[in-house]
Design a protein around this motif. Sequence first.
Motif, PDB file in Angstrom:
ATOM      1  N   LYS A 255      52.272  10.689  43.602  1.00  0.00           N
ATOM      2  CA  LYS A 255      52.852  11.576  42.770  1.00  0.00           C
ATOM      3  C   LYS A 255      54.228  12.032  43.246  1.00  0.00           C
ATOM      4  N   SER A 256      54.323  12.329  44.334  1.00  0.00           N
ATOM      5  CA  SER A 256      55.637  12.719  44.978  1.00  0.00           C
ATOM      6  C   SER A 256      56.668  11.851  45.630  1.00  0.00           C
ATOM      7  N   ASN A 257      56.428  10.643  45.346  1.00  0.00           N
ATOM      8  CA  ASN A 257      57.403   9.642  45.845  1.00  0.00           C
ATOM      9  C   ASN A 257      57.292   8.654  44.848  1.00  0.00           C
ATOM     10  N   ARG A 258      58.524   8.443  44.191  1.00  0.00           N
ATOM     11  CA  ARG A 258      58.922   7.360  43.105  1.00  0.00           C
ATOM     12  C   ARG A 258      58.962   5.968  43.623  1.00  0.00           C
ATOM     13  N   PRO A 321      49.498  14.622  52.473  1.00  0.00           N
ATOM     14  CA  PRO A 321      50.296  13.448  51.634  1.00  0.00           C
ATOM     15  C   PRO A 321      51.454  13.335  52.537  1.00  0.00           C
ATOM     16  N   GLY A 322      51.560  12.119  52.956  1.00  0.00           N
ATOM     17  CA  GLY A 322      53.005  11.749  53.698  1.00  0.00           C
ATOM     18  C   GLY A 322      52.831  11.979  54.991  1.00  0.00           C
ATOM     19  N   LYS A 323      51.854  12.421  55.759  1.00  0.00           N
ATOM     20  CA  LYS A 323      51.421  12.590  57.060  1.00  0.00           C
ATOM     21  C   LYS A 323      50.262  12.158  57.795  1.00  0.00           C
ATOM     22  N   GLN A 324      49.671  10.983  56.986  1.00  0.00           N
ATOM     23  CA  GLN A 324      48.206  10.419  57.356  1.00  0.00           C
ATOM     24  C   GLN A 324      48.595   9.391  58.422  1.00  0.00           C
ATOM     25  N   ILE A 325      48.114   9.428  59.521  1.00  0.00           N
ATOM     26  CA  ILE A 325      48.280   8.437  60.633  1.00  0.00           C
ATOM     27  C   ILE A 325      46.916   7.465  60.959  1.00  0.00           C
ATOM     28  N   ALA A 326      47.548   6.224  61.328  1.00  0.00           N
ATOM     29  CA  ALA A 326      46.682   5.028  61.536  1.00  0.00           C
ATOM     30  C   ALA A 326      45.864   5.235  62.746  1.00  0.00           C
TER      31      ALA A 326
END
Length: 486
Positions: A255-258, A321-326
């Motif tokens: 939603k926050s990153n087109r 959101p945007g800070k998920q790590i593997a």
Amino acid sequence: MAIFRAMSRLSRAFSTIPSHPLRVCIVGSGPAGFFTAEKMLKTHQEVHVDIIDRLPTPFGLVRFGVAPDHPETKNVINQFSRVAENDRFTFFGNVTLGSSVSLSELRELYDVVVLAYGAESDRVLGIPGEDLNGVYSAREFVWWYNGHPDGRYLNPDLKSTDTAVILGQGNVAIDIARVLLKPTTELATTDIASHALAALKESAIRKVYLVGRRGPVQAACKTKELREILGIKDLYIHVKEDDLVKTPVDEEELKSNRIQKKVYELLYKAATSGTSHPSSGQRELHFVFFRKPHRFLESDERSGYVSGVNLEKTVLKGSEPGKQIAVGTGQFEDIGCGMVLKSIGYKSISVDGLPFDHQKGIVPNNEGRVLSGTNKDQAVVEKGLYVCGWLKRGPTGIIATNLYCSEETVAAISEDIEQGVIASSASFPKPGREGLLQLLDDRNVRVVPYSAWEKIDSEETRLGSLKDKPRDKLTTMDELLKVAVD
């Protein structure tokens, strides 16, 4: 905001320029170096700017990093060429910081030294088998097909395997996959190095895996590059549909990153609209998500050569959101291959006398001003020494990012001029280019001026016209220097 605050002070700098022409030396002739030179020449009407580069050819990343089938991206060279025509500008090619001239010597010769030499090394994974034959860095491979003298003799073996694994899913990884999979008839009309084109014509590689630690929502490539590779004629695209399932956190991220949303949509369409299996002889591109390399496998038949990659399955952790790590799951699987390309990031290197953060791979700085000292709170500004580009911020961004980066650094220089931080007595001006030329002459360094680069440029263009190419690059130092001095 720091850029805009600093830029607002530029107009006040004119009245406080030192009484002799400011002498500026920029190390590195890539986008960061040329954008800095352009801004300095426009901002300060008395400044003299010199650029030194270890190669006889200018333009750095534009010449050796941009994919050969992206000629429009290279148009910025026209802008840089206009900078080189300024009579207050001089290009010193074939001059290496560290061996031809030291950093301390440059600082004695010039009022201002700006380091913009980029990142010419590679990050490492630090896993078993990384030194096996057939495992290459993305930088090495890109330099090879772009005709960089340091990559001329890489000679990747494209004949002994039909499968390549690329670790990473950023734009560089996509570029490499495209070069491996694109019909050579289309590459033949670009400025790709002739030795690379010849090798690709005989390549046995038909299957490429692009491996990423996270999911399609976090894929690091941009839409332009993704569209290009998905649009290659008669290419089978495979994405596991299970990998396309989004979590609520993923939904918030999109939603926050087109751009990320468009990338995901392109991958989803590719996964759901194609055939379920490749046809006979069809080239294949596999997007592999939620996997990280654990070790490289050695061939039983060819000792010392890679035969595959052992991957650990991952899951994403984190609710922001945007800070998920593997994070690894302890489950493993193998992909067999005869070539691996690590597109995991470039790394800058230091030189004697330069403060350097080895963990981050950058020079500690404040808006481009180089800082020394181990304690951040007690850092000391190195008077007259600045950084720009990847050396300043890390290997991120596109060519245009260096424009904003250079504006910030030039704003810092201008503020230091205004405040008298950069100033020397009119009675004892720094020697600048005359001093540098004398020093290099004493050391028998063969300087390649911009006029000699123009000879190289003309010869490459002439050779390219014989092959219906925009240019046919000279790819060894001997070839370059021979044309430069003739």
